[in-house]
Enzyme design. Structure first.
Site, PDB file in Angstrom:
ATOM      1  N   TYR A   1       0.817  -1.166   0.000  1.00  9.18           N
ATOM      2  CA  TYR A   1       0.088  -0.190  -0.253  1.00  9.18           C
ATOM      3  C   TYR A   1       0.941   1.371   0.058  1.00  9.18           C
ATOM      4  CZ  TYR A   1       0.720   0.993   5.062  1.00  9.18           C
ATOM      5  OH  TYR A   1       1.315   1.470   6.193  1.00  9.18           O
TER       6      TYR A   1
ATOM      7  N   LYS B   1       6.464  -2.065   1.873  1.00  5.38           N
ATOM      8  CA  LYS B   1       5.545  -1.315   2.421  1.00  5.38           C
ATOM      9  C   LYS B   1       4.181  -2.378   2.217  1.00  5.38           C
ATOM     10  CE  LYS B   1       3.057   3.310   3.065  1.00  5.38           C
ATOM     11  NZ  LYS B   1       3.740   3.461   4.407  1.00  5.38           N
TER      12      LYS B   1
ATOM     13  N   GLU C   1      12.154   2.269  14.297  1.00  4.54           N
ATOM     14  CA  GLU C   1      11.092   3.403  13.597  1.00  4.54           C
ATOM     15  C   GLU C   1      10.079   3.247  14.436  1.00  4.54           C
ATOM     16  OE1 GLU C   1      10.381   2.371   9.750  1.00  4.54           O
ATOM     17  OE2 GLU C   1       9.821   0.383  10.073  1.00  4.54           O
TER      18      GLU C   1
ATOM     19  N   LEU D   1      11.227   1.250   6.974  1.00  4.93           N
ATOM     20  CA  LEU D   1      10.582   1.620   5.710  1.00  4.93           C
ATOM     21  C   LEU D   1      11.290   2.733   5.166  1.00  4.93           C
ATOM     22  CD1 LEU D   1       8.203   1.484   3.825  1.00  4.93           C
ATOM     23  CD2 LEU D   1       7.036   3.161   5.095  1.00  4.93           C
TER      24      LEU D   1
END
Length: 286
Positions: free
Chosen positions: A32, A150, A182, A206
């Site tokens: 996505y 992702k 993260e 990411l």
């Protein structure tokens, strides 16, 4: 009622549906992207399109739409849903090639499912949370090893946000081997002196589109950037901290695991970067 896009058609949201055998539903076999909209224009569309293709390639999944057509779909959804500030969510799954099976067929013989919908978020750029900053807690990072893709595997990040909410915080920073990876849906940074410190790119995090833009703007503004691992203890001792994402842009962090950073209010670096990012992104929006 919103108009959404599903497999080549624009439909009222209550008329859009996918197969119960879709691998996105059964296996979280999908990717996505989320693109922000400011002033009715798309922010960093090219970056999101490039990362989308990378994610698809890493999962051996073909794209059901060209980049040019994808841009037109984004623009049409912004138009018909009258989005001034908000986001466009895009999801591509491997589709429903047959009955449930761990083994998926040749990508060239499989028709992916593509879905896009809008979310109106008035005041997105002027979010009052940016004035007071956010509080985070630390949690162990137990996600799979390919966080650079992702994917729609978002259960643990969702659980992390719920852990933070239960602790009276706004979000969680995940740690692995003692180092921050993260946030649950954002990249993490600390500031010490005049130096911005953030984890380097790898399979562990990411590759944020907003991250890339913010670091570029920081360097252009003569700010020092260091990409390396840092610990939660180091973060607690930082002058300030912040996160970046497509939905929050640059958001100051003022507390980590109950420890206030600096004076417990946003410092000078994060608000300045937010100001620069919004200004430059509006100029480049399409």
């Amino acid at each position: 009622m919103r108009t959404v896009y599903l497999n080549g058609e624009y439909l009222p949201e209550n008329e859009a549906s996918v197969s119960i055998f879709d691998r996105g539903f059964l296996m979280a076999d999908g990717v996505y992207e989320v693109t922000s909209v400011l002033g009715g224009k798309l922010i960093d569309f090219d970056g999101h399109a490039v990362r989308l293709q990378r994610s698809l390639d890493e999962l051996d999944m073909r794209s059901p739409i060209s980049k040019e057509d994808l841009l037109e779909v984004h623009r049409e959804l912004v138009r018909v849903n009258e989005i001034d500030e908000g986001m466009i969510y895009l999801q591509i799954t491997r589709g429903a090639p047959g009955d449930r099976d761990f083994v998926f067929p040749d990508p060239e013989t499989t028709t992916p499912t593509i879905v896009l919908f809008t979310q109106s978020k008035p005041g997105l750029a002027d979010n009052p949370a940016a004035l007071k900053g956010m509080k985070v807690i630390s949690i162990e990072d137990i996600r799979w090893g390919r966080r650079d893709i992702k994917t729609v595997q978002l259960l643990y990040p969702s659980m992390g946000k719920m852990m933070a909410k239960k602790a009276g915080a706004d979000d969680a920073w995940m740690t692995e081997d003692g180092f921050v990876t993260e946030g649950t849906s954002n990249n993490a940074y600390i500031v010490k002196g005049n130096r911005i410190i953030t984890r380097g790119l790898s399979n562990d995090i990411l590759h944020g589109i907003t991250r890339a833009a913010v670091l570029r703007f920081a360097q252009e503004a003569q700010m020092e950037v260091e990409e390396r691992n840092f610990t939660i203890e180091e973060a607690k001792d930082a002058d300030e901290a912040f996160v970046t994402s497509a939905s929050t842009f640059v958001m100051p962090v003022v507390e980590i695991d109950g420890v206030s950073l600096g004076e417990g209010v946003p410092g000078r670096v994060a608000p300045r970067l937010r100001e620069i990012y919004l200004e430059e992104s509006r100029k480049a929006a399409i």
